[in-house]
Motif scaffolding. Structure first.
Motif, mmCIF file in Angstrom:
data_model
loop_
_atom_site.group_PDB
_atom_site.id
_atom_site.type_symbol
_atom_site.label_atom_id
_atom_site.label_comp_id
_atom_site.label_asym_id
_atom_site.label_seq_id
_atom_site.Cartn_x
_atom_site.Cartn_y
_atom_site.Cartn_z
ATOM 1 N N TYR B 88 32.783 49.655 50.657
ATOM 2 C CA TYR B 88 32.238 48.839 50.160
ATOM 3 C C TYR B 88 31.002 49.848 50.069
ATOM 4 O O TYR B 88 29.687 49.314 49.318
ATOM 5 C CB TYR B 88 31.309 47.910 51.521
ATOM 6 C CG TYR B 88 32.896 46.708 51.221
ATOM 7 C CD1 TYR B 88 33.465 46.498 49.929
ATOM 8 C CD2 TYR B 88 33.105 45.480 52.329
ATOM 9 C CE1 TYR B 88 34.645 45.057 50.060
ATOM 10 C CE2 TYR B 88 34.240 44.342 52.238
ATOM 11 C CZ TYR B 88 34.595 44.466 50.970
ATOM 12 O OH TYR B 88 35.004 43.135 50.985
ATOM 13 N N PHE B 89 30.350 51.076 50.926
ATOM 14 C CA PHE B 89 29.479 51.284 51.155
ATOM 15 C C PHE B 89 29.678 52.450 49.434
ATOM 16 O O PHE B 89 28.503 52.246 48.675
ATOM 17 C CB PHE B 89 29.459 52.440 51.688
ATOM 18 C CG PHE B 89 28.491 53.530 52.036
ATOM 19 C CD1 PHE B 89 26.480 53.079 51.710
ATOM 20 C CD2 PHE B 89 28.759 54.583 50.868
ATOM 21 C CE1 PHE B 89 25.945 54.716 52.029
ATOM 22 C CE2 PHE B 89 27.783 55.887 51.161
ATOM 23 C CZ PHE B 89 26.379 55.549 51.387
ATOM 24 N N GLY B 114 35.158 50.022 39.886
ATOM 25 C CA GLY B 114 36.419 49.650 41.093
ATOM 26 C C GLY B 114 37.341 50.787 41.401
ATOM 27 O O GLY B 114 37.222 51.398 42.304
ATOM 28 N N PHE B 115 37.809 51.439 40.344
ATOM 29 C CA PHE B 115 39.311 52.090 40.314
ATOM 30 C C PHE B 115 38.773 53.303 40.298
ATOM 31 O O PHE B 115 39.304 54.253 41.933
ATOM 32 C CB PHE B 115 39.841 52.500 39.328
ATOM 33 C CG PHE B 115 41.111 53.631 39.369
ATOM 34 C CD1 PHE B 115 42.406 53.179 40.121
ATOM 35 C CD2 PHE B 115 40.984 54.888 38.571
ATOM 36 C CE1 PHE B 115 43.270 54.233 40.241
ATOM 37 C CE2 PHE B 115 41.464 55.947 39.147
ATOM 38 C CZ PHE B 115 43.105 55.493 39.725
ATOM 39 N N ALA B 192 40.218 44.649 47.827
ATOM 40 C CA ALA B 192 38.723 44.014 48.215
ATOM 41 C C ALA B 192 37.620 44.399 46.965
ATOM 42 O O ALA B 192 36.624 43.796 47.311
ATOM 43 C CB ALA B 192 38.192 45.012 49.370
ATOM 44 N N ILE B 193 37.678 45.788 46.004
ATOM 45 C CA ILE B 193 36.712 45.621 45.424
ATOM 46 C C ILE B 193 37.414 45.349 43.633
ATOM 47 O O ILE B 193 37.563 46.202 43.201
ATOM 48 C CB ILE B 193 35.850 47.234 45.485
ATOM 49 C CG1 ILE B 193 37.276 47.835 44.959
ATOM 50 C CG2 ILE B 193 35.151 47.466 46.577
ATOM 51 C CD1 ILE B 193 36.514 49.739 44.955
ATOM 52 N N ALA B 194 38.812 44.131 44.321
ATOM 53 C CA ALA B 194 39.098 43.927 42.821
ATOM 54 C C ALA B 194 39.870 44.648 41.747
ATOM 55 O O ALA B 194 39.614 45.067 40.944
ATOM 56 C CB ALA B 194 38.221 43.166 41.931
ATOM 57 N N VAL B 195 40.838 46.248 42.673
ATOM 58 C CA VAL B 195 41.298 46.689 41.866
ATOM 59 C C VAL B 195 42.896 46.791 41.512
ATOM 60 O O VAL B 195 43.269 45.911 42.932
ATOM 61 C CB VAL B 195 41.144 49.185 42.028
ATOM 62 C CG1 VAL B 195 42.038 49.209 41.520
ATOM 63 C CG2 VAL B 195 39.417 49.051 42.492
ATOM 64 N N LEU B 199 49.226 44.972 46.027
ATOM 65 C CA LEU B 199 48.746 43.759 46.614
ATOM 66 C C LEU B 199 47.815 42.926 46.274
ATOM 67 O O LEU B 199 47.746 41.547 46.248
ATOM 68 C CB LEU B 199 47.686 44.933 48.124
ATOM 69 C CG LEU B 199 46.894 43.231 49.083
ATOM 70 C CD1 LEU B 199 48.274 42.758 49.512
ATOM 71 C CD2 LEU B 199 46.360 43.591 49.810
ATOM 72 N N TYR B 200 46.928 43.218 45.173
ATOM 73 C CA TYR B 200 45.836 42.708 44.290
ATOM 74 C C TYR B 200 46.291 41.771 43.303
ATOM 75 O O TYR B 200 46.533 40.271 43.456
ATOM 76 C CB TYR B 200 45.093 43.014 43.212
ATOM 77 C CG TYR B 200 44.145 42.425 42.767
ATOM 78 C CD1 TYR B 200 42.116 41.736 43.337
ATOM 79 C CD2 TYR B 200 44.015 42.049 41.232
ATOM 80 C CE1 TYR B 200 41.927 41.713 42.639
ATOM 81 C CE2 TYR B 200 43.279 41.782 40.134
ATOM 82 C CZ TYR B 200 41.822 41.275 41.355
ATOM 83 O OH TYR B 200 40.645 40.364 40.721
ATOM 84 N N GLU B 201 47.532 42.553 42.435
ATOM 85 C CA GLU B 201 48.599 41.485 41.819
ATOM 86 C C GLU B 201 49.147 40.244 41.793
ATOM 87 O O GLU B 201 49.733 39.391 41.750
ATOM 88 C CB GLU B 201 49.396 42.519 41.116
ATOM 89 C CG GLU B 201 47.930 43.450 39.936
ATOM 90 C CD GLU B 201 48.039 42.731 38.871
ATOM 91 O OE1 GLU B 201 47.461 41.190 38.487
ATOM 92 O OE2 GLU B 201 47.352 43.303 37.787
#
Lengths: 248, 248
Positions: B88-89, B114-115, B192-195, B199-201
């Motif tokens: 996040y930082f 993000g990536f 968490a940063i939408a990469v 897990l995101y998919e």
């Protein structure tokens, strides 16, 4: 003025060396001429190993002068590479590179330091393997060799840099008795070929046989020195006599 | 292949076990993309974290006090903070301080997406551990071996690259193995940063299909397999690097 081989190849003058408060060399002087073999003997802790480690600048000195072929070693601007091309060193614990086989151990320094041609270096390394009588062990790793064999690889590794003077730091002290001789034989042949050698040793018989000159050190000073026959038969200083009495 | 995929549609109809990422080509593409995104992110982070580890361990032995201090501050900072907070930082704090670029449609967008931030953040995170892991490896290399290289005229850098590192690496490999396994698992934080990683998919798919249970089971197994491949690779590498007679 350029150095000539009429002058000492290694000239040590009034060298003082301390580790912290402990002074281990208290004014040592000696000369080694080209082709000469000298042995430094003495009780442990007398500073013998420290002295030869100072010759190739593995240890620095506090005062005095060490010259190798006229090059001053006690100099903050010392070109260590030039010095180490001239001075080969063999250690008590062999210190081979464990991840390289015997041949690679020998080839590494000429390849990486002198940047010599690989084909030539390999030829040289194979001839050195032969010289130390380890044919067939080229591909063996240090962990697969006996102590005596490792030490002979270490000697060959040093010789690959074509040094003018070789330092031997108690090279048989860590060996099994039966492998000591093969290492001593290698050194003896080297000496007979005219290599200038400085040996720190506990092998009195060997010292007597190969040395041109023997130095006895105790507590950081040279107590007595002379040619082997004179030294072993007519030692004058009580400390020398006591030491020889314990050893022989 | 289609028959195989269609079988899962039947499975769903018959039993209610819903695996749309197999029978539905849209979800399948998402899953495949996510898988390769995870692989890509893992490889990039593995590479850079190892580079950071090697360079950091080298700098940690620097004669310059401030270089050593900076490396230590880096290690403390990244070891003592949660990786999610680090992510996040970088993504929110650092990114907002950096200049933006034209996005081609007249608007402005951040320089790095993000990536890139996930790759940077996770590389630094795992890199901090790698520095310590390599340091432990380097400390296990006997000083006498380094000294032998020095006596042969090796420079500090040559010694590090050809002697210290290869030996340290072998010592460090089991711990490195551990840390890299952790790193691959930690790539899930990029979620968490939408990469769009795995897990995101998966989340996208379970949101559309309300098949959380199936997706969770699948995720667990696929990560198990993915990390298994890495562990297998590292272990066979470890065996390959094994030197006869060295270690154990």
């Amino acid at each position: 003025m350029a150095w000539t081989d009429k002058e000492p190849m290694v000239s040590i003058r009034d060298v003082h060396k301390s580790f912290g408060a402990l002074e281990v060399l208290k004014g040592v002087s000696l000369d080694v001429m080209k082709g000469e073999v000298i042995c430094i003997i003495g009780p442990s802790g007398s500073g013998k190993s420290t002295l030869i480690r100072c010759v190739n600048a593995l240890n620095d000195i506090q005062s005095g002068s060490i010259k190798v072929e006229g090059q001053e070693v006690n100099d903050p601007h010392l070109n260590k590479l030039e010095l180490r091309k001239k001075v080969g060193m063999v250690f008590q614990q062999y210190n081979l590179f464990p991840h390289k086989n015997a041949l690679e151990n020998i080839m590494m320094a000429p390849l990486l330091v002198l940047k010599d041609n690989k084909v030539e270096v390999e030829k040289l390394a194979r001839s050195l393997i032969k010289k130390v009588r380890l044919e067939g062990k080229e591909e063996s790793y240090p962990g697969e060799l006996s102590g005596g064999q490792q030490q002979r690889v270490a000697i060959a590794r040093s010789l690959a840099m074509n040094p003018d003077v070789m330092l031997f730091d108690e090279v048989t002290a860590a060996l099994d008795p039966e492998t000591v001789n093969e290492v001593l034989l290698t050194i003896k042949e080297l000496a007979q070929d005219g290599m200038t050698c400085i040996l720190v040793t506990h092998e009195m018989g060997f010292a007597k046989e190969v040395a041109d000159h023997i130095y006895f050190t105790d507590r950081g000073v040279i107590v007595e020195h002379g040619p082997p026959t004179e030294f072993f038969e007519q030692a004058k200083d009580p400390r020398t006599i006591e030491f020889l009495g314990q050893i022989l | 292949m289609e028959v195989f995929f269609e079988w899962f549609r039947v499975l769903y109809d018959e039993t209610g076990i819903n695996l749309p990422f197999l029978y539905d080509s849209y979800d399948r593409n998402r899953m495949v993309d996510g898988f390769f995104m995870t692989v890509k992110l893992s490889i990039v982070c593995l590479f850079f974290s190892v580079v950071i580890g090697v360079v950091g361990a080298w700098l940690q032995n620097s004669p310059l006090k401030w270089t050593r201090r900076i490396v230590n501050v880096y290690i403390q900072l990244f070891r003592n903070t949660p990786p999610l907070v680090q992510l996040y930082f970088f993504y929110f704090a650092i990114s907002s301080l950096m200049p933006t670029v034209d996005n081609g449609f007249g608007g402005q967008q951040p320089m790095l997406g993000g990536f890139a931030w996930a790759a940077i953040s996770l590389s630094f995170f795992a890199g901090a551990y790698n520095v310590e892991i390599f340091r432990a490896g380097i400390e296990a290399v006997p000083n006498s071996t380094i000294e032998a290289a020095e006596a042969l005229g090796f420079s500090r850098l040559t010694t590090y690259v050809y002697i210290t590192l290869p030996l340290a690496f072998r010592v460090a490999l089991p711990s490195l193995n551990n840390n890299l396994v952790n790193l691959v698992k930690t790539t899930t934080l990029a979620y968490a940063i939408a990469v769009p990683e795995m897990l995101y998919e998966a989340n996208q798919i379970w949101s559309d299909n309300v098949n959380v249970t199936e997706m969770m089971i699948f995720l667990l197994l696929i990560y198990f397999a993915l990390v298994g491949v890495l562990v297998w690779g590292m272990n066979s590498w470890e065996r390959k690097l094994k030197i006869p007679g060295f270690g154990n």
